[in-house]
Design a protein around this motif. Structure first.
Motif, PDB file in Angstrom:
ATOM      1  N   MET A   1       0.851  -1.196   0.000  1.00  0.00           N
ATOM      2  CA  MET A   1       0.000   0.000   0.000  1.00  0.00           C
ATOM      3  C   MET A   1       0.882   1.240   0.000  1.00  0.00           C
ATOM      4  SD  MET A   1      -2.897   1.232   2.768  1.00  0.00           S
ATOM      5  CE  MET A   1      -4.074  -0.035   2.280  1.00  0.00           C
ATOM      6  N   GLY A   2       0.583   2.213  -0.891  1.00  0.00           N
ATOM      7  CA  GLY A   2       1.346   3.443  -0.972  1.00  0.00           C
ATOM      8  C   GLY A   2       1.147   4.325   0.249  1.00  0.00           C
ATOM      9  N   LYS A   3       2.040   5.314   0.375  1.00  0.00           N
ATOM     10  CA  LYS A   3       2.036   6.188   1.534  1.00  0.00           C
ATOM     11  C   LYS A   3       0.704   6.889   1.744  1.00  0.00           C
ATOM     12  CE  LYS A   3       4.474  10.188   3.440  1.00  0.00           C
ATOM     13  NZ  LYS A   3       5.572  11.169   3.235  1.00  0.00           N
ATOM     14  N   TYR A   4       0.050   7.283   0.644  1.00  0.00           N
ATOM     15  CA  TYR A   4      -1.169   8.079   0.763  1.00  0.00           C
ATOM     16  C   TYR A   4      -2.452   7.288   0.502  1.00  0.00           C
ATOM     17  CZ  TYR A   4       2.312  11.808   0.457  1.00  0.00           C
ATOM     18  OH  TYR A   4       3.399  12.609   0.677  1.00  0.00           O
ATOM     19  N   ASP A   5      -2.319   5.985   0.256  1.00  0.00           N
ATOM     20  CA  ASP A   5      -3.498   5.192  -0.077  1.00  0.00           C
ATOM     21  C   ASP A   5      -4.536   5.176   1.043  1.00  0.00           C
ATOM     22  OD1 ASP A   5      -2.493   4.651  -2.525  1.00  0.00           O
ATOM     23  OD2 ASP A   5      -1.887   2.596  -2.119  1.00  0.00           O
ATOM     24  N   LYS A   6      -4.066   5.123   2.282  1.00  0.00           N
ATOM     25  CA  LYS A   6      -5.016   5.071   3.401  1.00  0.00           C
ATOM     26  C   LYS A   6      -5.834   6.348   3.530  1.00  0.00           C
ATOM     27  CE  LYS A   6      -1.646   6.604   6.879  1.00  0.00           C
ATOM     28  NZ  LYS A   6      -0.985   6.249   8.154  1.00  0.00           N
ATOM     29  N   ALA A  33      -2.464  18.015   6.274  1.00  0.00           N
ATOM     30  CA  ALA A  33      -2.132  17.039   7.318  1.00  0.00           C
ATOM     31  C   ALA A  33      -1.566  15.738   6.765  1.00  0.00           C
ATOM     32  CB  ALA A  33      -3.379  16.743   8.154  1.00  0.00           C
ATOM     33  N   ALA A  34      -1.510  15.595   5.455  1.00  0.00           N
ATOM     34  CA  ALA A  34      -1.118  14.306   4.867  1.00  0.00           C
ATOM     35  C   ALA A  34       0.299  13.886   5.235  1.00  0.00           C
ATOM     36  CB  ALA A  34      -1.266  14.370   3.344  1.00  0.00           C
ATOM     37  N   VAL A  36       2.047  15.379   7.894  1.00  0.00           N
ATOM     38  CA  VAL A  36       2.333  15.720   9.287  1.00  0.00           C
ATOM     39  C   VAL A  36       1.168  15.247  10.143  1.00  0.00           C
ATOM     40  CG1 VAL A  36       3.710  17.741   8.658  1.00  0.00           C
ATOM     41  CG2 VAL A  36       1.251  18.010   9.089  1.00  0.00           C
ATOM     42  N   SER A  37       1.270  15.430  11.439  1.00  0.00           N
ATOM     43  CA  SER A  37       0.144  15.102  12.313  1.00  0.00           C
ATOM     44  C   SER A  37      -0.846  16.250  12.318  1.00  0.00           C
ATOM     45  CB  SER A  37       0.646  14.849  13.742  1.00  0.00           C
ATOM     46  OG  SER A  37       1.189  16.031  14.288  1.00  0.00           O
ATOM     47  N   LEU A  38      -2.081  15.957  12.671  1.00  0.00           N
ATOM     48  CA  LEU A  38      -3.103  17.004  12.733  1.00  0.00           C
ATOM     49  C   LEU A  38      -2.734  18.084  13.732  1.00  0.00           C
ATOM     50  CD1 LEU A  38      -6.313  14.829  12.466  1.00  0.00           C
ATOM     51  CD2 LEU A  38      -5.816  16.820  11.038  1.00  0.00           C
ATOM     52  N   GLU A  39      -1.979  17.709  14.765  1.00  0.00           N
ATOM     53  CA  GLU A  39      -1.564  18.684  15.765  1.00  0.00           C
ATOM     54  C   GLU A  39      -0.667  19.770  15.177  1.00  0.00           C
ATOM     55  OE1 GLU A  39      -1.495  15.456  16.148  1.00  0.00           O
ATOM     56  OE2 GLU A  39      -2.884  15.083  17.813  1.00  0.00           O
ATOM     57  N   GLU A  40      -0.028  19.452  14.062  1.00  0.00           N
ATOM     58  CA  GLU A  40       0.889  20.410  13.444  1.00  0.00           C
ATOM     59  C   GLU A  40       0.212  21.282  12.392  1.00  0.00           C
ATOM     60  OE1 GLU A  40       5.008  18.787  12.615  1.00  0.00           O
ATOM     61  OE2 GLU A  40       3.941  16.905  12.973  1.00  0.00           O
ATOM     62  N   VAL A  41      -1.045  21.033  12.109  1.00  0.00           N
ATOM     63  CA  VAL A  41      -1.762  21.839  11.118  1.00  0.00           C
ATOM     64  C   VAL A  41      -2.061  23.212  11.703  1.00  0.00           C
ATOM     65  CG1 VAL A  41      -3.888  22.073   9.785  1.00  0.00           C
ATOM     66  CG2 VAL A  41      -2.765  19.847   9.967  1.00  0.00           C
ATOM     67  N   ASP A  42      -1.674  24.254  10.989  1.00  0.00           N
ATOM     68  CA  ASP A  42      -1.878  25.636  11.429  1.00  0.00           C
ATOM     69  C   ASP A  42      -3.249  26.113  10.939  1.00  0.00           C
ATOM     70  OD1 ASP A  42      -1.885  28.409  11.789  1.00  0.00           O
ATOM     71  OD2 ASP A  42       0.270  28.568  11.484  1.00  0.00           O
TER      72      ASP A  42
END
Length: 351
Positions: A1-6, A33-34, A36-42
């Motif tokens: 499975m590719g990095k972004y498939d999920k 957020a793809a 990084v973590s959601l916590e890092e989304v500005d």
């Protein structure tokens, strides 16, 4: 499975359906957020980015904050894959391209004015997931980059003017209403993060140190003029503020908002109505906690409604209470905010 498939090939969906505007914003959130973590989304940066999209032209910063805050919370609970799947189901036609533009916008390197090489795989996966043809995708990318370039030029001009615009004997930079009904000296500077946001019938000025001023305006129809003559100016202005504006523009976004003070000022501008609204956790300024979730400060907002020429105006000023700050009495706060508004109104030249 590719990095972004999920994310982009997930079979999960949200419990509730997203509106089309929420779906466009959701693609921006997912793309941001793809990697990084959601916590890092500005959240604040996302809001500034979405303001550049036509689909959000009529949205206030409050409304956009509510959307972004909601989408981040949903993603934290149900996952980016479910958020993207539900967003895609709510998109059709040109809105698919708007959503792609949202994704492109959050990937642009604002200094280099290009998509970083390290983000090209993510961008391609987003394009494929939204089923956008290469030529259409490239057109959107070019338009987004061009928009960033134009914004960069405007910012440089703003900074150049700001460096000299407030020196002795030099006029400050002016904002002119698209309707041609007023001009006003811009009350913020680039050095303090000054920002101008406008939509149909409104313009707001804000900066990083707490300045927030807004002008709402709309033509006064002959029917409205007759209504004002029938009920009297005081009652007309009171109704427009308390029965229409506060519920529609404030309470819908901040359900706990409460009117704390109201008064008619008959000797100012031939009669104005002033309202002070308490905004618990409703400031346009937010802080980001350790978990990355943005939380808005408490605030008070004053509204001054009046008629000038053939237009109805509401001029607003917000006072944000940062960590450790406490308000004075309501009467003192009302007096201070009312004076701030009147000082700002003095800088407006009505035409």
């Amino acid at each position: 499975m590719g990095k972004y498939d999920k994310i982009f090939n997930s079979n999960k969906t949200l419990k509730e359906t997203l509106s089309t505007q929420e779906a466009v914003a959701a693609v921006g959130v997912v793309t941001a957020a793809a990697d990084v973590s959601l916590e890092e989304v500005d959240a604040d940066l996302l809001i500034d980015t979405l303001w550049g999209l036509e689909v959000f032209d009529e949205y206030s910063d409050d409304e956009l904050f509510e959307i972004i805050d909601k989408l981040i919370a949903v993603a934290e609970e149900e996952g980016l894959g479910a958020l993207f799947s539900s967003a895609k189901k709510s998109l059709s036609g040109e809105l698919v391209l708007d959503a792609f533009a949202a994704g492109v916008s959050v990937l642009v390197d604002e200094e280099e004015l290009r998509i970083p090489k390290g983000k090209m795989t993510l961008l391609k996966k987003l394009q494929e997931a939204l089923e956008i043809q290469d030529d259409n995708a490239q057109e959107v990318i070019d338009e987004v980059i061009e928009a960033f370039e134009e914004a960069d030029i405007e910012e440089e001009e703003f900074e150049d003017e700001d460096e000299t615009g407030f020196e002795e004997d030099i006029s400050p930079q002016m904002y002119e209403s698209p309707a041609g009904n007023f001009t006003v000296a811009i009350p913020v500077t680039s050095q303090q993060g000054g920002s101008i946001q406008q939509g149909e019938g409104l313009v707001s000025f804000s900066d990083d140190v707490g300045t927030w001023l807004r002008i709402d305006y709309s033509p006064l129809s002959s029917q409205q003029a007759e209504q004002m003559e029938s009920v009297g100016q005081e009652e007309y202005l009171r109704s427009r503020l308390l029965n229409e504006y506060v519920p529609r523009e404030i309470v819908v976004n901040i359900p706990d908002a409460q009117v704390k003070h109201k008064e008619y000022l008959e000797d100012i501008l031939d009669g104005t109505f002033f309202v002070l609204v308490d905004l618990p956790a409703g400031s346009t300024i937010s802080k980001t906690g350790n978990n990355g979730t943005a939380t808005r400060f408490d605030a008070l907002r004053g509204l001054l409604g009046f008629i000038y020429g053939d237009f109805f105006y509401i001029v607003s000023n917000q006072r944000t209470f940062f960590d450790g700050e406490t308000p004075s009495s309501i009467n003192k706060e009302a007096e201070s905010i009312q004076q701030n508004i009147l000082n700002f109104v003095d800088t407006i030249e009505f035409t």
